[in-house]
Motif scaffolding. Sequence first.
Motif, PDB file in Angstrom:
ATOM      1  N   ALA A 155       0.833  -1.212   0.000  1.00  0.00           N
ATOM      2  CA  ALA A 155       0.000   0.000   0.000  1.00  0.00           C
ATOM      3  C   ALA A 155       0.865   1.258   0.000  1.00  0.00           C
ATOM      4  CB  ALA A 155      -0.932  -0.015   1.215  1.00  0.00           C
ATOM      5  N   GLU A 156       1.952   1.253   0.781  1.00  0.00           N
ATOM      6  CA  GLU A 156       2.863   2.403   0.814  1.00  0.00           C
ATOM      7  C   GLU A 156       3.440   2.691  -0.569  1.00  0.00           C
ATOM      8  OE1 GLU A 156       5.946   1.885   3.656  1.00  0.00           O
ATOM      9  OE2 GLU A 156       4.577   1.656   5.355  1.00  0.00           O
ATOM     10  N   ALA A 157       3.629   1.637  -1.358  1.00  0.00           N
ATOM     11  CA  ALA A 157       4.175   1.787  -2.706  1.00  0.00           C
ATOM     12  C   ALA A 157       3.122   2.243  -3.704  1.00  0.00           C
ATOM     13  CB  ALA A 157       4.802   0.476  -3.171  1.00  0.00           C
ATOM     14  N   GLY A 158       1.886   2.512  -3.228  1.00  0.00           N
ATOM     15  CA  GLY A 158       0.825   2.966  -4.108  1.00  0.00           C
ATOM     16  C   GLY A 158       0.196   1.865  -4.931  1.00  0.00           C
ATOM     17  N   ARG A 159       0.297   0.629  -4.443  1.00  0.00           N
ATOM     18  CA  ARG A 159      -0.243  -0.521  -5.165  1.00  0.00           C
ATOM     19  C   ARG A 159      -1.391  -1.122  -4.366  1.00  0.00           C
ATOM     20  NH1 ARG A 159       4.066  -4.604  -5.932  1.00  0.00           N
ATOM     21  NH2 ARG A 159       3.050  -5.104  -7.919  1.00  0.00           N
ATOM     22  N   ASP A 160      -2.159  -2.004  -5.001  1.00  0.00           N
ATOM     23  CA  ASP A 160      -3.334  -2.605  -4.378  1.00  0.00           C
ATOM     24  C   ASP A 160      -2.926  -3.812  -3.545  1.00  0.00           C
ATOM     25  OD1 ASP A 160      -5.755  -3.634  -3.628  1.00  0.00           O
ATOM     26  OD2 ASP A 160      -6.358  -4.271  -5.646  1.00  0.00           O
ATOM     27  N   PRO A 161      -2.999  -3.737  -2.213  1.00  0.00           N
ATOM     28  CA  PRO A 161      -2.566  -4.871  -1.390  1.00  0.00           C
ATOM     29  C   PRO A 161      -3.450  -6.103  -1.552  1.00  0.00           C
ATOM     30  CG  PRO A 161      -3.561  -3.157  -0.034  1.00  0.00           C
ATOM     31  CD  PRO A 161      -3.417  -2.580  -1.409  1.00  0.00           C
ATOM     32  N   ASP A 162      -4.719  -5.923  -1.945  1.00  0.00           N
ATOM     33  CA  ASP A 162      -5.597  -7.080  -2.105  1.00  0.00           C
ATOM     34  C   ASP A 162      -5.276  -7.907  -3.348  1.00  0.00           C
ATOM     35  OD1 ASP A 162      -7.053  -6.683   0.221  1.00  0.00           O
ATOM     36  OD2 ASP A 162      -8.455  -5.316  -0.738  1.00  0.00           O
ATOM     37  N   SER A 163      -4.555  -7.313  -4.297  1.00  0.00           N
ATOM     38  CA  SER A 163      -4.176  -8.065  -5.496  1.00  0.00           C
ATOM     39  C   SER A 163      -2.816  -8.742  -5.344  1.00  0.00           C
ATOM     40  CB  SER A 163      -4.154  -7.143  -6.713  1.00  0.00           C
ATOM     41  OG  SER A 163      -3.125  -6.173  -6.589  1.00  0.00           O
ATOM     42  N   PHE A 164      -2.133  -8.467  -4.239  1.00  0.00           N
ATOM     43  CA  PHE A 164      -0.825  -9.066  -3.981  1.00  0.00           C
ATOM     44  C   PHE A 164      -1.034 -10.455  -3.409  1.00  0.00           C
ATOM     45  CE2 PHE A 164       3.172  -9.768  -1.754  1.00  0.00           C
ATOM     46  CZ  PHE A 164       4.110  -9.193  -2.594  1.00  0.00           C
ATOM     47  N   ARG A 165      -0.365 -11.459  -3.985  1.00  0.00           N
ATOM     48  CA  ARG A 165      -0.618 -12.850  -3.642  1.00  0.00           C
ATOM     49  C   ARG A 165       0.457 -13.410  -2.711  1.00  0.00           C
ATOM     50  NH1 ARG A 165      -5.517 -14.070  -5.048  1.00  0.00           N
ATOM     51  NH2 ARG A 165      -5.036 -16.240  -5.523  1.00  0.00           N
ATOM     52  N   PHE A 166       0.042 -14.300  -1.815  1.00  0.00           N
ATOM     53  CA  PHE A 166       0.970 -14.981  -0.912  1.00  0.00           C
ATOM     54  C   PHE A 166       0.866 -16.489  -1.138  1.00  0.00           C
ATOM     55  CE2 PHE A 166       0.281 -10.922   1.090  1.00  0.00           C
ATOM     56  CZ  PHE A 166       1.532 -10.586   1.605  1.00  0.00           C
ATOM     57  N   TYR A 167       1.945 -17.069  -1.673  1.00  0.00           N
ATOM     58  CA  TYR A 167       2.023 -18.515  -1.872  1.00  0.00           C
ATOM     59  C   TYR A 167       2.988 -19.095  -0.843  1.00  0.00           C
ATOM     60  CZ  TYR A 167      -0.296 -17.811  -6.362  1.00  0.00           C
ATOM     61  OH  TYR A 167      -1.191 -17.469  -7.333  1.00  0.00           O
ATOM     62  N   VAL A 168       2.601 -20.208  -0.241  1.00  0.00           N
ATOM     63  CA  VAL A 168       3.417 -20.825   0.795  1.00  0.00           C
ATOM     64  C   VAL A 168       3.717 -22.269   0.399  1.00  0.00           C
ATOM     65  CG1 VAL A 168       3.620 -21.401   3.243  1.00  0.00           C
ATOM     66  CG2 VAL A 168       2.343 -19.362   2.547  1.00  0.00           C
ATOM     67  N   ARG A 169       4.998 -22.612   0.399  1.00  0.00           N
ATOM     68  CA  ARG A 169       5.396 -23.996   0.118  1.00  0.00           C
ATOM     69  C   ARG A 169       5.046 -24.865   1.333  1.00  0.00           C
ATOM     70  NH1 ARG A 169       8.374 -25.075  -4.240  1.00  0.00           N
ATOM     71  NH2 ARG A 169       9.562 -23.426  -5.260  1.00  0.00           N
ATOM     72  N   THR A 170       3.960 -25.574   1.245  1.00  0.00           N
ATOM     73  CA  THR A 170       3.497 -26.359   2.379  1.00  0.00           C
ATOM     74  C   THR A 170       3.749 -27.854   2.231  1.00  0.00           C
ATOM     75  OG1 THR A 170       1.329 -26.253   1.318  1.00  0.00           O
ATOM     76  CG2 THR A 170       1.718 -24.760   3.164  1.00  0.00           C
ATOM     77  N   GLY A 171       3.883 -28.358   1.025  1.00  0.00           N
ATOM     78  CA  GLY A 171       4.139 -29.780   0.835  1.00  0.00           C
ATOM     79  C   GLY A 171       3.097 -30.663   1.495  1.00  0.00           C
ATOM     80  N   ILE A 172       1.819 -30.351   1.299  1.00  0.00           N
ATOM     81  CA  ILE A 172       0.726 -31.072   1.962  1.00  0.00           C
ATOM     82  C   ILE A 172       0.781 -32.568   1.638  1.00  0.00           C
ATOM     83  CG2 ILE A 172      -1.782 -31.358   2.061  1.00  0.00           C
ATOM     84  CD1 ILE A 172      -1.946 -28.334   1.340  1.00  0.00           C
ATOM     85  N   VAL A 173       0.701 -33.382   2.682  1.00  0.00           N
ATOM     86  CA  VAL A 173       0.599 -34.833   2.522  1.00  0.00           C
ATOM     87  C   VAL A 173      -0.550 -35.314   3.410  1.00  0.00           C
ATOM     88  CG1 VAL A 173       1.705 -37.084   2.792  1.00  0.00           C
ATOM     89  CG2 VAL A 173       3.059 -35.113   2.043  1.00  0.00           C
ATOM     90  N   VAL A 174      -1.562 -35.903   2.798  1.00  0.00           N
ATOM     91  CA  VAL A 174      -2.699 -36.439   3.539  1.00  0.00           C
ATOM     92  C   VAL A 174      -2.393 -37.886   3.898  1.00  0.00           C
ATOM     93  CG1 VAL A 174      -5.171 -36.919   3.509  1.00  0.00           C
ATOM     94  CG2 VAL A 174      -4.272 -34.904   2.311  1.00  0.00           C
TER      95      VAL A 174
END
Length: 359
Positions: free
Chosen positions: A212-231
């Motif tokens: 937001a400080e950079a004048g960009r839309d924070p809701d369009s910024f994506r967060f991907y997390v390497r979780t390696g899900i194993v069921v």
Amino acid sequence: MTYEIQFCLGLTHHSWARAADPVAAVDATLRAIRVADAAGLDSVWLSEDPDGWDAVAVLAAAARETERIRLGTGVTNPYLRHPNLIAMSVATVDWLSGGRAFLGLGRGQAEWYSRALGVRTGRPPEVLAETIDLLRQWWRPPGRASSTGHFHVRDWARAIGPVQSHVPIYLAALGPRALRVAAERADGLLVADFASVPYLRRLIPTVRSWVAEAGRDPDSFRFYVRTGIVVTDDPEPVLERRKNQMALVNALPGMTRQIEVPGFDVPAIMARVREVMRTNEVLEAGGAFIDIRQVADFAAARRLIPTELVAAVSLVGPAAEIRARLRELAEIGVNGVFIAPPGERDAAEYAALIRDITP
């Protein structure tokens, strides 16, 4: 605000390195991507290290065998690939896939490039910022870029641009300067494996505020997390294997930052792991993962890493437990998580597995 969770597939060259049959290994990799595509996964991310495969070549092959899944590196860097090469490689995959390419970008391990491969590394956060700026110039008309920084690009024009008007760039970052670069220039952040909930609770709102400080839309910024899900109903063997990954990757400089688990002195644990893995010794000589693997005492490292610590930062267990933990991640702003490859499952079985763990 709760964000919808998307599922991603992450693949490395390790299955190829262990393969006795190259043809079968290639077939298995492309099959995994086809199954992920048919099962409805959002994206596939192919890691790229200087001692492994050419991720872009694999993505190019997958582009012609898939229909909807997004295809990208997870991640490459501007030392292994000059920004001009990145620009042409991603644009080529975008053409081959009909506009489904993205770029996962990171700094890599500077010691590999400066000490072993003779590459001038400069200040990595500044090099990442310059790389993104160059790519944006090349990927929009008229496809001509200049830079006076690390690369000294002089009004270089490209004849081929991507199909998409805007190719997403996701930055793998841990340090504060690199995180600032992501907030100011990238479309999202790729968070390394073993990220804890306490860490993500601090990280996500901080980075969103910088966006937001950079004048960009924070809701369009994506967060991907390497979780390696194993069921699985038997998590112990999986967690024991994940200790190897933690010992290999998270013993590298700065890679313990995202492991914050109450009751565990993670820096002290990983300092001891670093000793038995001989990580510092190998890095000083400019060695890569393949060199660490040859000298490391993985058994000793596993004994040093508490299973409870790995469990706290791993999404491994029964479907109901994973579903609850994914709900928590969605509530704190995570957009995408990584799930283990399908293995022998077909697309319908893989899709059913994902439905079973979706919050």
